[in-house]
Design a protein around this motif. Structure first.
Motif, PDB file in Angstrom:
ATOM      1  N   GLU A  28     -46.145   7.974  55.463  1.00  0.00           N
ATOM      2  CA  GLU A  28     -47.373   7.192  55.326  1.00  0.00           C
ATOM      3  C   GLU A  28     -48.076   6.961  56.659  1.00  0.00           C
ATOM      4  O   GLU A  28     -49.275   7.184  56.775  1.00  0.00           O
ATOM      5  CB  GLU A  28     -47.069   5.852  54.664  1.00  0.00           C
ATOM      6  CG  GLU A  28     -46.679   5.974  53.211  1.00  0.00           C
ATOM      7  CD  GLU A  28     -46.221   4.673  52.584  1.00  0.00           C
ATOM      8  OE1 GLU A  28     -46.126   3.638  53.296  1.00  0.00           O
ATOM      9  OE2 GLU A  28     -45.936   4.676  51.375  1.00  0.00           O
ATOM     10  N   ARG A  29     -47.339   6.532  57.649  1.00  0.00           N
ATOM     11  CA  ARG A  29     -47.957   6.129  58.912  1.00  0.00           C
ATOM     12  C   ARG A  29     -48.357   7.303  59.800  1.00  0.00           C
ATOM     13  O   ARG A  29     -49.268   7.159  60.619  1.00  0.00           O
ATOM     14  CB  ARG A  29     -47.032   5.182  59.663  1.00  0.00           C
ATOM     15  CG  ARG A  29     -46.850   3.874  58.902  1.00  0.00           C
ATOM     16  CD  ARG A  29     -45.979   2.906  59.619  1.00  0.00           C
ATOM     17  NE  ARG A  29     -45.724   1.744  58.761  1.00  0.00           N
ATOM     18  CZ  ARG A  29     -44.785   0.850  58.994  1.00  0.00           C
ATOM     19  NH1 ARG A  29     -44.003   0.956  60.064  1.00  0.00           N
ATOM     20  NH2 ARG A  29     -44.615  -0.163  58.168  1.00  0.00           N
ATOM     21  N   LEU A  30     -47.654   8.421  59.682  1.00  0.00           N
ATOM     22  CA  LEU A  30     -47.994   9.596  60.493  1.00  0.00           C
ATOM     23  C   LEU A  30     -48.565  10.731  59.654  1.00  0.00           C
ATOM     24  O   LEU A  30     -48.762  11.829  60.161  1.00  0.00           O
ATOM     25  CB  LEU A  30     -46.762  10.082  61.268  1.00  0.00           C
ATOM     26  CG  LEU A  30     -46.258   9.129  62.350  1.00  0.00           C
ATOM     27  CD1 LEU A  30     -44.968   9.663  62.975  1.00  0.00           C
ATOM     28  CD2 LEU A  30     -47.311   8.916  63.419  1.00  0.00           C
ATOM     29  N   GLU A  31     -48.810  10.453  58.390  1.00  0.00           N
ATOM     30  CA  GLU A  31     -49.321  11.464  57.463  1.00  0.00           C
ATOM     31  C   GLU A  31     -48.494  12.747  57.574  1.00  0.00           C
ATOM     32  O   GLU A  31     -49.025  13.857  57.669  1.00  0.00           O
ATOM     33  CB  GLU A  31     -50.803  11.719  57.710  1.00  0.00           C
ATOM     34  CG  GLU A  31     -51.647  10.479  57.475  1.00  0.00           C
ATOM     35  CD  GLU A  31     -53.121  10.683  57.746  1.00  0.00           C
ATOM     36  OE1 GLU A  31     -53.547  11.826  57.995  1.00  0.00           O
ATOM     37  OE2 GLU A  31     -53.852   9.674  57.706  1.00  0.00           O
ATOM     38  N   LEU A  80     -45.320   8.272  69.439  1.00  0.00           N
ATOM     39  CA  LEU A  80     -45.966   8.092  68.138  1.00  0.00           C
ATOM     40  C   LEU A  80     -44.955   7.664  67.079  1.00  0.00           C
ATOM     41  O   LEU A  80     -45.222   6.772  66.273  1.00  0.00           O
ATOM     42  CB  LEU A  80     -46.664   9.382  67.705  1.00  0.00           C
ATOM     43  CG  LEU A  80     -47.996   9.707  68.364  1.00  0.00           C
ATOM     44  CD1 LEU A  80     -48.477  11.088  67.937  1.00  0.00           C
ATOM     45  CD2 LEU A  80     -49.038   8.660  68.022  1.00  0.00           C
ATOM     46  N   VAL A  81     -43.790   8.302  67.087  1.00  0.00           N
ATOM     47  CA  VAL A  81     -42.751   7.958  66.115  1.00  0.00           C
ATOM     48  C   VAL A  81     -42.249   6.534  66.363  1.00  0.00           C
ATOM     49  O   VAL A  81     -42.128   5.735  65.432  1.00  0.00           O
ATOM     50  CB  VAL A  81     -41.586   8.975  66.159  1.00  0.00           C
ATOM     51  CG1 VAL A  81     -40.436   8.521  65.265  1.00  0.00           C
ATOM     52  CG2 VAL A  81     -42.073  10.357  65.760  1.00  0.00           C
ATOM     53  N   ASN A 130     -43.790   4.097  67.828  1.00  0.00           N
ATOM     54  CA  ASN A 130     -44.849   3.140  67.470  1.00  0.00           C
ATOM     55  C   ASN A 130     -44.976   2.999  65.960  1.00  0.00           C
ATOM     56  O   ASN A 130     -45.213   1.900  65.451  1.00  0.00           O
ATOM     57  CB  ASN A 130     -46.182   3.563  68.084  1.00  0.00           C
ATOM     58  CG  ASN A 130     -46.221   3.362  69.583  1.00  0.00           C
ATOM     59  OD1 ASN A 130     -45.455   2.579  70.140  1.00  0.00           O
ATOM     60  ND2 ASN A 130     -47.117   4.074  70.254  1.00  0.00           N
ATOM     61  N   ALA A 131     -44.812   4.101  65.235  1.00  0.00           N
ATOM     62  CA  ALA A 131     -44.888   4.050  63.773  1.00  0.00           C
ATOM     63  C   ALA A 131     -43.782   3.183  63.188  1.00  0.00           C
ATOM     64  O   ALA A 131     -43.955   2.555  62.141  1.00  0.00           O
ATOM     65  CB  ALA A 131     -44.823   5.455  63.192  1.00  0.00           C
ATOM     66  N   LEU A 132     -42.655   3.130  63.871  1.00  0.00           N
ATOM     67  CA  LEU A 132     -41.498   2.352  63.389  1.00  0.00           C
ATOM     68  C   LEU A 132     -41.283   1.064  64.189  1.00  0.00           C
ATOM     69  O   LEU A 132     -40.194   0.494  64.159  1.00  0.00           O
ATOM     70  CB  LEU A 132     -40.229   3.210  63.457  1.00  0.00           C
ATOM     71  CG  LEU A 132     -40.199   4.420  62.535  1.00  0.00           C
ATOM     72  CD1 LEU A 132     -38.978   5.287  62.838  1.00  0.00           C
ATOM     73  CD2 LEU A 132     -40.187   3.993  61.079  1.00  0.00           C
ATOM     74  N   SER A 137     -46.132  16.725  61.448  1.00  0.00           N
ATOM     75  CA  SER A 137     -47.353  15.939  61.288  1.00  0.00           C
ATOM     76  C   SER A 137     -48.472  16.525  62.142  1.00  0.00           C
ATOM     77  O   SER A 137     -48.239  16.932  63.288  1.00  0.00           O
ATOM     78  CB  SER A 137     -47.109  14.495  61.708  1.00  0.00           C
ATOM     79  OG  SER A 137     -48.311  13.761  61.717  1.00  0.00           O
ATOM     80  N   LEU A 142     -42.552   6.969  57.640  1.00  0.00           N
ATOM     81  CA  LEU A 142     -43.059   8.021  58.516  1.00  0.00           C
ATOM     82  C   LEU A 142     -44.093   8.901  57.813  1.00  0.00           C
ATOM     83  O   LEU A 142     -45.094   9.291  58.415  1.00  0.00           O
ATOM     84  CB  LEU A 142     -41.908   8.864  59.064  1.00  0.00           C
ATOM     85  CG  LEU A 142     -40.998   8.133  60.053  1.00  0.00           C
ATOM     86  CD1 LEU A 142     -39.764   8.960  60.365  1.00  0.00           C
ATOM     87  CD2 LEU A 142     -41.751   7.773  61.330  1.00  0.00           C
TER      88      LEU A 142
END
Length: 86
Positions: A14-17, A55-56, A58-60, A41, A12
């Motif tokens: 890394e992918r969502l900064e 968003l979360v 999709n990130a996972l 984020s 999380l």
């Protein structure tokens, strides 16, 4: 593949900064169920709650193929975080 809470937090970040991430393993250690307790984020700027959740998720997306359950509690922008937690 089983994931740890540290794995999910790292992904999380890394992918969502994300600047702040708190995840709890609610599966008793087997890595199949997690609570995202707090996630901060700038990716959440201008987003409605449902859009933030997407968003979360999709990130996972890849990890969700093996995770049984994911509960998302608090998703904040950095500004929201500093005003609520200051």
């Amino acid at each position: 593949m089983a994931y740890s809470k540290d794995d999910i937090e790292k992904i999380l970040r890394e992918r969502l900064e994300a600047t702040n991430v708190t995840v709890e393993d609610t599966s008793g250690g087997c890595g199949s169920s997690f609570d995202v307790v707090l996630l901060v984020s700038s990716a959440f700027e201008g987003k409605k709650p449902l859009e933030k959740h997407r968003l979360v998720n999709n990130a996972l997306a890849e990890e969700m193929k093996t995770i049984h359950a994911l509960s998302i509690k608090k998703l904040l922008t950095p500004e929201q975080y500093s005003s609520q937690c200051a």
